[in-house]
Write an enzyme that holds these catalytic residues in place. Structure first.
Site, PDB file in Angstrom:
ATOM      1  N   HIS A  43       0.858  -1.270  -0.039  1.00  0.00           N
ATOM      2  CA  HIS A  43       0.009   0.066  -0.002  1.00  0.00           C
ATOM      3  C   HIS A  43       1.019   1.173  -0.250  1.00  0.00           C
ATOM      4  CE1 HIS A  43      -3.886   1.891   1.903  1.00  0.00           C
ATOM      5  NE2 HIS A  43      -3.272   3.031   1.017  1.00  0.00           N
ATOM      6  N   GLU A  70      -2.648  -1.664  -3.177  1.00  0.00           N
ATOM      7  CA  GLU A  70      -3.697  -0.914  -2.580  1.00  0.00           C
ATOM      8  C   GLU A  70      -3.372   0.538  -2.685  1.00  0.00           C
ATOM      9  OE1 GLU A  70      -5.145  -4.167   1.002  1.00  0.00           O
ATOM     10  OE2 GLU A  70      -4.074  -2.295   1.346  1.00  0.00           O
ATOM     11  N   HIS A 190      -8.246  -6.443   7.105  1.00  0.00           N
ATOM     12  CA  HIS A 190      -7.745  -5.387   8.128  1.00  0.00           C
ATOM     13  C   HIS A 190      -8.298  -6.099   9.563  1.00  0.00           C
ATOM     14  CE1 HIS A 190      -7.042  -1.184   8.942  1.00  0.00           C
ATOM     15  NE2 HIS A 190      -7.715  -1.246   9.996  1.00  0.00           N
TER      16      HIS A 190
END
EC number: 2.6.99.2
Length: 237
Positions: A43, A70, A190
C-alpha cells in the site's frame, strides 16, 4: 481454498526506521512466497512512510504469485499502477494523514469517480477491487461501478469478535451472500489474525482472498514467518 496475500508494509516500516536496506523488502517477498503465501500486497502512500514508490517497481519481477497494490487512486497512484500492471489493484479511500485505512468507499456518492477509474484499470487488464464497509447498499453500489471484486473492511468484526461477540459476523455474511448473487468476487482484510481468521472464513461464502499484514508480522515475531504463513494456510483450507 481462500488465498492468503501477505501485506508487507510493516517490513518496509522496519527498514525505513534505520534508513538502510535491512530487512530487504524484495527478499522478504521472495521468502514468504516460497513459504506458501499466494500473494503479496503493498500500500504505497504519497508520503512513502513505509512502501516507497520505487519498491512497487522493484517488486514487480519478483512477485510470481498475485501482486496486489492498494491505495487511494490519486493520479500519481493511477499512473504507477498502469505502468506496473499488477494482478490486482485495490482502491482505498484513505486520507493522506490516516495511520491506516479506516473506512470503505461510499460507492453511491463516489460512483462516477469510481466508474472512470475502474474502467481505466480494466482496459489495461488489471483486476479491480474496492474497499467497502459491510453495508448492503454499499455492496449494491459497488456492483454499479463495474469493479470485479469488493474487499470487506473487517476491523469492526475483528474488534467485536475479540470481545466475544460472534454475531459481529452477521453483516459480513449478508454482504457476502449479496455480492455472490451480484457476481462480485469477495476479498477481505484489516485486523484479521490467527485468532479470528478461521471463524471468519467459515462464515463468508466463497471468500476468494484475505490480505493480512500487521497481525501476521506481529505473530511472526514470536512464532517465525514461515511457521505463521503455514498456520494461516491451514486455517484457510
Amino acid at each position: 481454498m481462500t488465498k492468503l496475500s501477505v501485506n508487507i508494509n510493516k517490513i518496509a516500516t522496519l527498514r525505513n526506521s534505520r534508513g538502510g536496506d535491512v530487512p530487504n523488502l524484495v527478499q522478504f517477498a521472495r521468502d514468504v512466497q516460497k513459504f506458501g503465501a499466494q500473494g503479496i500486497t503493498i500500500h504505497p502512500r504519497p508520503d512513502e512512510r513505509h512502501i516507497r514508490y520505487q519498491d512497487v517497481y522493484d517488486l514487480k519481477p519478483e512477485v510470481y504469485t498475485e501482486y496486489n497494490i492498494e491505495g487511494n487512486p490519486i493520479r500519481q497512484f493511477v499512473d504507477m499502477v498502469l505502468k506496473v500492471k499488477p494482478t490486482q489493484v485495490t482502491l482505498v479511500p484513505d486520507a493522506d494523514d490516516a495511520i491506516t485505512s479506516n473506512a470503505g468507499w461510499d460507492t453511491i456518492k463516489h460512483k462516477d469517480f469510481l466508474v472512470d477509474v475502474i474502467k481505466e484499470f480494466k482496459q489495461n487488464g488489471i483486476r479491480t477491487a474496492i474497499f467497502v464497509d459491510p453495508i448492503l447498499k454499499q455492496v449494491e453500489g459497488a456492483k454499479a461501478t463495474g469493479t470485479d471484486r469488493i474487499e470487506l473492511y473487517t476491523e469492526a468484526f475483528a474488534h467485536n469478535y475479540g470481545l466475544g461477540n460472534e454475531m459481529a459476523i452477521k453483516p459480513y455474511t449478508e454482504c457476502a451472500v449479496l455480492a455472490n448473487a451480484l457476481g462480485l468476487g469477495i476479498n477481505a482484510g484489516h485486523d484479521l489474525s490467527l485468532d479470528n481468521i478461521k471463524f471468519f472464513k467459515q462464515n463468508i461464502p466463497d471468500l476468494l482472498e484475505v490480505s493480512i499484514g500487521h497481525a501476521l508480522i506481529s505473530e511472526s515475531l514470536y512464532l517465525g514467518i514461515e511457521n505463521v504463513v503455514n498456520m494461516y494456510l491451514r486455517q484457510l483450507k
